[in-house]
Write a protein that holds these residues in place. Structure first.
Motif, PDB file in Angstrom:
ATOM      1  N   HIS A  61       0.843  -1.208   0.000  1.00 34.58           N
ATOM      2  CA  HIS A  61       0.000   0.000   0.000  1.00 34.58           C
ATOM      3  C   HIS A  61       0.874   1.253   0.000  1.00 34.58           C
ATOM      4  N   ILE A  62       1.884   1.244   0.841  1.00 33.98           N
ATOM      5  CA  ILE A  62       2.786   2.394   0.948  1.00 33.98           C
ATOM      6  C   ILE A  62       3.580   2.564  -0.343  1.00 33.98           C
ATOM      7  N   LYS A  63       4.121   1.486  -0.837  1.00 37.12           N
ATOM      8  CA  LYS A  63       4.935   1.528  -2.054  1.00 37.12           C
ATOM      9  C   LYS A  63       4.153   2.097  -3.232  1.00 37.12           C
ATOM     10  N   ARG A  64       2.905   1.712  -3.348  1.00 36.82           N
ATOM     11  CA  ARG A  64       2.082   2.185  -4.461  1.00 36.82           C
ATOM     12  C   ARG A  64       1.489   3.567  -4.204  1.00 36.82           C
ATOM     13  N   ASP A  65       1.737   4.085  -3.016  1.00 34.36           N
ATOM     14  CA  ASP A  65       1.247   5.415  -2.634  1.00 34.36           C
ATOM     15  C   ASP A  65      -0.250   5.544  -2.907  1.00 34.36           C
ATOM     16  N   ARG A  66      -0.960   4.548  -2.496  1.00 36.08           N
ATOM     17  CA  ARG A  66      -2.408   4.531  -2.701  1.00 36.08           C
ATOM     18  C   ARG A  66      -3.091   5.579  -1.840  1.00 36.08           C
ATOM     19  N   LYS A  67      -4.272   5.970  -2.284  1.00 37.76           N
ATOM     20  CA  LYS A  67      -5.074   6.904  -1.511  1.00 37.76           C
ATOM     21  C   LYS A  67      -5.293   6.319  -0.114  1.00 37.76           C
ATOM     22  N   ASP A  68      -5.082   7.147   0.871  1.00 29.86           N
ATOM     23  CA  ASP A  68      -5.253   6.735   2.259  1.00 29.86           C
ATOM     24  C   ASP A  68      -4.332   5.564   2.627  1.00 29.86           C
ATOM     25  N   SER A  69      -3.134   5.555   2.054  1.00 33.18           N
ATOM     26  CA  SER A  69      -2.215   4.431   2.275  1.00 33.18           C
ATOM     27  C   SER A  69      -1.811   4.289   3.740  1.00 33.18           C
ATOM     28  N   LYS A  70      -1.735   5.387   4.465  1.00 35.24           N
ATOM     29  CA  LYS A  70      -1.354   5.300   5.876  1.00 35.24           C
ATOM     30  C   LYS A  70      -2.379   4.489   6.664  1.00 35.24           C
ATOM     31  N   ARG A  71      -3.645   4.797   6.485  1.00 38.42           N
ATOM     32  CA  ARG A  71      -4.702   4.064   7.193  1.00 38.42           C
ATOM     33  C   ARG A  71      -4.744   2.609   6.740  1.00 38.42           C
ATOM     34  N   LYS A  72      -4.675   2.380   5.424  1.00 42.84           N
ATOM     35  CA  LYS A  72      -4.740   1.023   4.896  1.00 42.84           C
ATOM     36  C   LYS A  72      -3.559   0.186   5.389  1.00 42.84           C
ATOM     37  N   ALA A  73      -2.359   0.747   5.331  1.00 40.35           N
ATOM     38  CA  ALA A  73      -1.172   0.013   5.779  1.00 40.35           C
ATOM     39  C   ALA A  73      -1.276  -0.325   7.262  1.00 40.35           C
ATOM     40  N   SER A  74      -1.684   0.645   8.048  1.00 45.75           N
ATOM     41  CA  SER A  74      -1.803   0.438   9.489  1.00 45.75           C
ATOM     42  C   SER A  74      -2.846  -0.625   9.815  1.00 45.75           C
ATOM     43  N   THR A  75      -3.962  -0.584   9.125  1.00 43.52           N
ATOM     44  CA  THR A  75      -5.032  -1.558   9.358  1.00 43.52           C
ATOM     45  C   THR A  75      -4.580  -2.972   9.020  1.00 43.52           C
ATOM     46  N   VAL A  76      -3.969  -3.149   7.866  1.00 46.84           N
ATOM     47  CA  VAL A  76      -3.537  -4.482   7.436  1.00 46.84           C
ATOM     48  C   VAL A  76      -2.393  -4.991   8.316  1.00 46.84           C
ATOM     49  N   TYR A  77      -1.516  -4.077   8.735  1.00 45.57           N
ATOM     50  CA  TYR A  77      -0.370  -4.461   9.561  1.00 45.57           C
ATOM     51  C   TYR A  77      -0.816  -5.058  10.903  1.00 45.57           C
ATOM     52  N   LYS A  78      -1.962  -4.634  11.384  1.00 41.69           N
ATOM     53  CA  LYS A  78      -2.451  -5.121  12.680  1.00 41.69           C
ATOM     54  C   LYS A  78      -2.602  -6.637  12.710  1.00 41.69           C
TER      55      LYS A  78
END
Length: 115
Positions: A61-78
């Motif tokens: 998510h971060i690598k692709r710089d997707r919209k709202d990547s911070k929230r998405k990355a944090s959610t999936v990382y959990k």
């Protein structure tokens, strides 16, 4: 090109190399293929492996710089965070799982602004 691996050991070896190369989506794909039989058999490591899969996707998510990547990355990382405590000496493929977990945690530190 990623190689399809049937065994957990082979998949983890390739996963580690792909994460090192920041090929997170490919790492996810390789490990997911090995995860499906674990899930179907209700294997004790299924949640840890799923957590590693999600750890790689968080960085994708971060690598692709997707919209709202911070929230998405944090959610999936959990998912990784919830299951990493399964890692204990003596379990199947302990050394490879440990290396994979350490890589995911190192990446999180490098990208801490997203978490």
């Amino acid at each position: 090109m990623i190689n399809r691996k049937d065994s957990l050991k082979e998949a983890l070896e390739e996963y580690v190399e792909l994460v090192k190369l920041e090929r997170y989506f490919d790492a996810h794909e390789v490990l997911e293929e090995a995860w499906h039989p674990l899930r179907k058999a209700n294997h004790p490591l299924k949640n840890l492996v799923k957590g590693l899969i999600n750890g790689a996707i968080a960085f994708e998510h971060i690598k692709r710089d997707r919209k709202d990547s911070k929230r998405k990355a944090s959610t999936v990382y959990k998912s990784f965070d919830r299951h990493k405590n399964i890692l204990q000496e003596g379990i199947e493929e302990y050394e490879l799982l440990k290396k994979a977990c350490e890589l995911i945690e190192e990446r999180k530190l490098l990208l801490r602004e997203y978490f």
